[in-house]
Write a protein that holds these residues in place. Structure first.
Motif, mmCIF file in Angstrom:
data_model
loop_
_atom_site.group_PDB
_atom_site.id
_atom_site.type_symbol
_atom_site.label_atom_id
_atom_site.label_comp_id
_atom_site.label_asym_id
_atom_site.label_seq_id
_atom_site.Cartn_x
_atom_site.Cartn_y
_atom_site.Cartn_z
ATOM 1 N N VAL A 93 7.334 10.869 -19.818
ATOM 2 C CA VAL A 93 8.327 11.184 -19.010
ATOM 3 C C VAL A 93 9.072 9.874 -18.504
ATOM 4 N N THR A 96 11.562 8.757 -21.264
ATOM 5 C CA THR A 96 12.503 9.935 -21.464
ATOM 6 C C THR A 96 13.599 9.897 -20.398
ATOM 7 N N ALA A 97 13.050 9.606 -19.078
ATOM 8 C CA ALA A 97 13.854 9.439 -17.820
ATOM 9 C C ALA A 97 14.634 8.176 -17.987
#
Length: 108
Positions: A93, A96-97
């Motif tokens: 996460v 990706t962020a």
């Protein structure tokens, strides 16, 4: 039009059946056992996960054009967080962020 709907329902039903069957397979083979798993299954389980992650990494980076530093920074963050925290969800996460934020930031 009616045939298209039946075709799509068939595709979804087939995908569901295959997915459900593959997920149920280990429980069918090893669910009734009272003792520990066979050693080859445990070894296979510890070997397969890193191989799948490696394949996903290679697949993810295979088609990229490395014009900016965004992929390098996001990959370094993902690997660093995984080594430090040992939490795949956090690593994926966050990586990706950061990658998406850098893409948007560098386009402005």
């Amino acid at each position: 039009m009616e045939n298209d709907a039946l075709y799509m329902i068939g595709i979804v039903a087939t995908g569901f059946a295959v997915n459900f069957g593959l997920r149920a397979l280990p429980f069918l083979f090893f669910g009734a056992r009272k003792g520990p798993l066979p050693p080859w299954v445990e070894k296979f389980g510890t070997f397969v996960s890193p191989v799948i992650i490696g394949c996903l990494i290679i697949y993810s980076f295979a088609g990229m054009q490395w014009r900016t530093a965004s992929p390098y920074l996001a990959a370094a963050l993902t690997v660093g967080l995984q080594i430090w925290r040992r939490n795949p969800l956090l690593s994926i996460v966050a990586g990706t962020a950061v990658y998406m934020a850098l893409l948007q930031w560098l386009r402005i």
